[in-house]
Design a protein around this motif. Structure first.
Motif, PDB file in Angstrom:
ATOM      1  N   PRO A 158      15.122   0.861 -50.368  1.00 60.73           N
ATOM      2  CA  PRO A 158      16.443   0.554 -49.165  1.00 60.73           C
ATOM      3  C   PRO A 158      17.061  -0.691 -49.709  1.00 60.73           C
ATOM      4  O   PRO A 158      16.593  -1.695 -50.200  1.00 60.73           O
ATOM      5  CB  PRO A 158      15.565   0.436 -48.016  1.00 60.73           C
ATOM      6  CG  PRO A 158      13.839  -0.152 -48.508  1.00 60.73           C
ATOM      7  CD  PRO A 158      13.853   0.602 -49.866  1.00 60.73           C
ATOM      8  N   ALA A 159      18.248  -0.547 -49.369  1.00 61.97           N
ATOM      9  CA  ALA A 159      19.102  -1.947 -49.727  1.00 61.97           C
ATOM     10  C   ALA A 159      18.791  -3.130 -48.429  1.00 61.97           C
ATOM     11  O   ALA A 159      18.229  -2.567 -47.574  1.00 61.97           O
ATOM     12  CB  ALA A 159      20.597  -1.639 -49.518  1.00 61.97           C
ATOM     13  N   GLU A 160      19.158  -4.293 -48.854  1.00 64.65           N
ATOM     14  CA  GLU A 160      18.754  -5.210 -47.907  1.00 64.65           C
ATOM     15  C   GLU A 160      19.491  -4.970 -46.590  1.00 64.65           C
ATOM     16  O   GLU A 160      18.855  -5.431 -45.578  1.00 64.65           O
ATOM     17  CB  GLU A 160      19.020  -6.782 -48.640  1.00 64.65           C
ATOM     18  CG  GLU A 160      18.232  -7.198 -49.573  1.00 64.65           C
ATOM     19  CD  GLU A 160      16.862  -7.172 -49.059  1.00 64.65           C
ATOM     20  OE1 GLU A 160      16.707  -7.892 -48.070  1.00 64.65           O
ATOM     21  OE2 GLU A 160      15.951  -7.132 -49.771  1.00 64.65           O
ATOM     22  N   GLN A 161      20.772  -4.490 -46.532  1.00 64.93           N
ATOM     23  CA  GLN A 161      21.385  -4.354 -45.173  1.00 64.93           C
ATOM     24  C   GLN A 161      20.695  -3.146 -44.344  1.00 64.93           C
ATOM     25  O   GLN A 161      20.298  -3.380 -43.485  1.00 64.93           O
ATOM     26  CB  GLN A 161      23.088  -3.990 -45.433  1.00 64.93           C
ATOM     27  CG  GLN A 161      23.630  -3.869 -44.281  1.00 64.93           C
ATOM     28  CD  GLN A 161      25.176  -3.673 -44.503  1.00 64.93           C
ATOM     29  OE1 GLN A 161      25.551  -3.361 -45.776  1.00 64.93           O
ATOM     30  NE2 GLN A 161      25.766  -3.717 -43.631  1.00 64.93           N
ATOM     31  N   ASP A 162      20.223  -2.108 -45.191  1.00 62.02           N
ATOM     32  CA  ASP A 162      19.404  -1.071 -44.606  1.00 62.02           C
ATOM     33  C   ASP A 162      18.290  -1.446 -43.985  1.00 62.02           C
ATOM     34  O   ASP A 162      17.851  -1.144 -42.874  1.00 62.02           O
ATOM     35  CB  ASP A 162      19.375   0.023 -45.799  1.00 62.02           C
ATOM     36  CG  ASP A 162      20.393   0.796 -46.140  1.00 62.02           C
ATOM     37  OD1 ASP A 162      21.696   0.786 -45.460  1.00 62.02           O
ATOM     38  OD2 ASP A 162      20.455   1.338 -47.221  1.00 62.02           O
ATOM     39  N   LYS A 163      17.433  -2.332 -44.589  1.00 60.40           N
ATOM     40  CA  LYS A 163      16.348  -3.041 -44.388  1.00 60.40           C
ATOM     41  C   LYS A 163      16.455  -3.635 -42.989  1.00 60.40           C
ATOM     42  O   LYS A 163      15.800  -3.639 -41.989  1.00 60.40           O
ATOM     43  CB  LYS A 163      15.560  -3.828 -45.067  1.00 60.40           C
ATOM     44  CG  LYS A 163      14.232  -4.397 -44.952  1.00 60.40           C
ATOM     45  CD  LYS A 163      13.444  -5.088 -46.263  1.00 60.40           C
ATOM     46  CE  LYS A 163      12.172  -5.378 -45.865  1.00 60.40           C
ATOM     47  NZ  LYS A 163      11.492  -5.983 -46.865  1.00 60.40           N
ATOM     48  N   ALA A 164      17.596  -4.646 -43.036  1.00 58.92           N
ATOM     49  CA  ALA A 164      17.819  -5.454 -42.041  1.00 58.92           C
ATOM     50  C   ALA A 164      18.328  -4.582 -40.604  1.00 58.92           C
ATOM     51  O   ALA A 164      17.822  -4.777 -39.510  1.00 58.92           O
ATOM     52  CB  ALA A 164      19.006  -6.396 -42.049  1.00 58.92           C
ATOM     53  N   GLN A 165      18.763  -3.393 -40.848  1.00 63.09           N
ATOM     54  CA  GLN A 165      19.451  -2.430 -39.783  1.00 63.09           C
ATOM     55  C   GLN A 165      18.150  -1.714 -39.169  1.00 63.09           C
ATOM     56  O   GLN A 165      17.927  -1.651 -37.809  1.00 63.09           O
ATOM     57  CB  GLN A 165      20.416  -1.358 -40.272  1.00 63.09           C
ATOM     58  CG  GLN A 165      21.605  -2.007 -40.677  1.00 63.09           C
ATOM     59  CD  GLN A 165      22.649  -0.977 -40.961  1.00 63.09           C
ATOM     60  OE1 GLN A 165      22.171   0.050 -41.649  1.00 63.09           O
ATOM     61  NE2 GLN A 165      24.032  -1.201 -41.273  1.00 63.09           N
ATOM     62  N   GLN A 166      17.114  -1.552 -40.050  1.00 63.25           N
ATOM     63  CA  GLN A 166      15.735  -0.697 -39.645  1.00 63.25           C
ATOM     64  C   GLN A 166      14.983  -1.868 -38.775  1.00 63.25           C
ATOM     65  O   GLN A 166      14.574  -1.616 -37.849  1.00 63.25           O
ATOM     66  CB  GLN A 166      15.016  -0.212 -40.700  1.00 63.25           C
ATOM     67  CG  GLN A 166      15.732   0.872 -41.513  1.00 63.25           C
ATOM     68  CD  GLN A 166      14.958   1.002 -42.834  1.00 63.25           C
ATOM     69  OE1 GLN A 166      14.133   0.334 -43.320  1.00 63.25           O
ATOM     70  NE2 GLN A 166      15.182   2.312 -43.365  1.00 63.25           N
ATOM     71  N   LEU A 167      15.093  -3.023 -39.120  1.00 60.44           N
ATOM     72  CA  LEU A 167      14.283  -4.099 -38.478  1.00 60.44           C
ATOM     73  C   LEU A 167      14.990  -4.375 -37.117  1.00 60.44           C
ATOM     74  O   LEU A 167      14.138  -4.684 -36.281  1.00 60.44           O
ATOM     75  CB  LEU A 167      14.177  -5.549 -39.228  1.00 60.44           C
ATOM     76  CG  LEU A 167      13.154  -5.175 -40.322  1.00 60.44           C
ATOM     77  CD1 LEU A 167      13.394  -6.662 -41.248  1.00 60.44           C
ATOM     78  CD2 LEU A 167      11.577  -5.019 -40.072  1.00 60.44           C
ATOM     79  N   ALA A 168      16.171  -4.470 -37.134  1.00 60.74           N
ATOM     80  CA  ALA A 168      16.871  -4.732 -35.664  1.00 60.74           C
ATOM     81  C   ALA A 168      16.646  -3.269 -34.841  1.00 60.74           C
ATOM     82  O   ALA A 168      16.514  -3.732 -33.560  1.00 60.74           O
ATOM     83  CB  ALA A 168      18.454  -4.849 -36.048  1.00 60.74           C
ATOM     84  N   ALA A 169      16.632  -2.121 -35.475  1.00 56.70           N
ATOM     85  CA  ALA A 169      16.533  -1.071 -34.639  1.00 56.70           C
ATOM     86  C   ALA A 169      15.110  -1.197 -34.130  1.00 56.70           C
ATOM     87  O   ALA A 169      14.809  -0.803 -32.731  1.00 56.70           O
ATOM     88  CB  ALA A 169      16.702   0.223 -35.182  1.00 56.70           C
ATOM     89  N   ALA A 170      13.928  -1.411 -34.976  1.00 57.59           N
ATOM     90  CA  ALA A 170      12.443  -1.467 -34.477  1.00 57.59           C
ATOM     91  C   ALA A 170      12.533  -2.512 -33.388  1.00 57.59           C
ATOM     92  O   ALA A 170      11.880  -2.333 -32.316  1.00 57.59           O
ATOM     93  CB  ALA A 170      11.785  -1.829 -35.410  1.00 57.59           C
ATOM     94  N   ALA A 171      13.234  -3.724 -33.377  1.00 58.81           N
ATOM     95  CA  ALA A 171      13.014  -4.741 -32.493  1.00 58.81           C
ATOM     96  C   ALA A 171      13.766  -4.556 -31.171  1.00 58.81           C
ATOM     97  O   ALA A 171      13.052  -4.430 -30.071  1.00 58.81           O
ATOM     98  CB  ALA A 171      13.740  -6.140 -33.164  1.00 58.81           C
ATOM     99  N   THR A 172      14.727  -3.727 -31.200  1.00 59.83           N
ATOM    100  CA  THR A 172      15.419  -3.384 -30.102  1.00 59.83           C
ATOM    101  C   THR A 172      14.686  -2.106 -29.459  1.00 59.83           C
ATOM    102  O   THR A 172      14.310  -2.339 -28.075  1.00 59.83           O
ATOM    103  CB  THR A 172      16.759  -2.486 -30.260  1.00 59.83           C
ATOM    104  OG1 THR A 172      17.493  -3.665 -30.879  1.00 59.83           O
ATOM    105  CG2 THR A 172      17.457  -2.081 -28.959  1.00 59.83           C
ATOM    106  N   THR A 173      13.922  -1.287 -30.113  1.00 60.46           N
ATOM    107  CA  THR A 173      13.038  -0.493 -29.358  1.00 60.46           C
ATOM    108  C   THR A 173      11.880  -1.032 -28.802  1.00 60.46           C
ATOM    109  O   THR A 173      11.342  -0.541 -27.692  1.00 60.46           O
ATOM    110  CB  THR A 173      12.614   0.476 -30.424  1.00 60.46           C
ATOM    111  OG1 THR A 173      13.721   1.304 -31.400  1.00 60.46           O
ATOM    112  CG2 THR A 173      11.637   1.677 -30.066  1.00 60.46           C
ATOM    113  N   LEU A 174      11.266  -1.972 -29.308  1.00 57.61           N
ATOM    114  CA  LEU A 174      10.105  -2.658 -29.075  1.00 57.61           C
ATOM    115  C   LEU A 174      10.344  -3.629 -27.735  1.00 57.61           C
ATOM    116  O   LEU A 174       9.485  -4.222 -26.949  1.00 57.61           O
ATOM    117  CB  LEU A 174       9.443  -3.476 -29.889  1.00 57.61           C
ATOM    118  CG  LEU A 174       8.404  -2.226 -31.043  1.00 57.61           C
ATOM    119  CD1 LEU A 174       7.930  -3.186 -32.178  1.00 57.61           C
ATOM    120  CD2 LEU A 174       7.526  -1.653 -30.403  1.00 57.61           C
TER     121      LEU A 174
END
Length: 81
Positions: free
Chosen positions: A40-56
């Protein structure tokens, strides 16, 4: 060809031939892994972490068990020596 058959055939090869075969096998495996699991690209990883944080977020705002240790955030921390 079974695993045992392959091992028996390898015993008949010279050391140089076995080494060349291992290098070719590793190259094939590396190529296959890169095709199936692109890193995963760094930007993709950041987007995944942001989505997970929003979900939690609802869990952390409503469940005191998840935030009980944040009461210690204002205390100074000193490393034990």
């Amino acid at each position: 060809m079974t695993y045992t058959d392959i091992l028996e055939a390898l015993k008949k090869l010279t050391l140089a031939e076995r080494l060349a075969l291992m290098e070719a096998t590793l190259r094939l495996m590396r190529d296959e892994l890169q095709q199936h699991e692109p890193p995963p690209a760094e930007q993709d990883k950041a987007q995944q972490l942001a989505a997970a944080a929003t979900t939690l977020l609802p869990d952390y705002t409503s469940d005191s068990e998840l935030t009980s240790f944040t009461a210690l955030d204002s205390e100074d921390f000193y490393e034990a020596r």
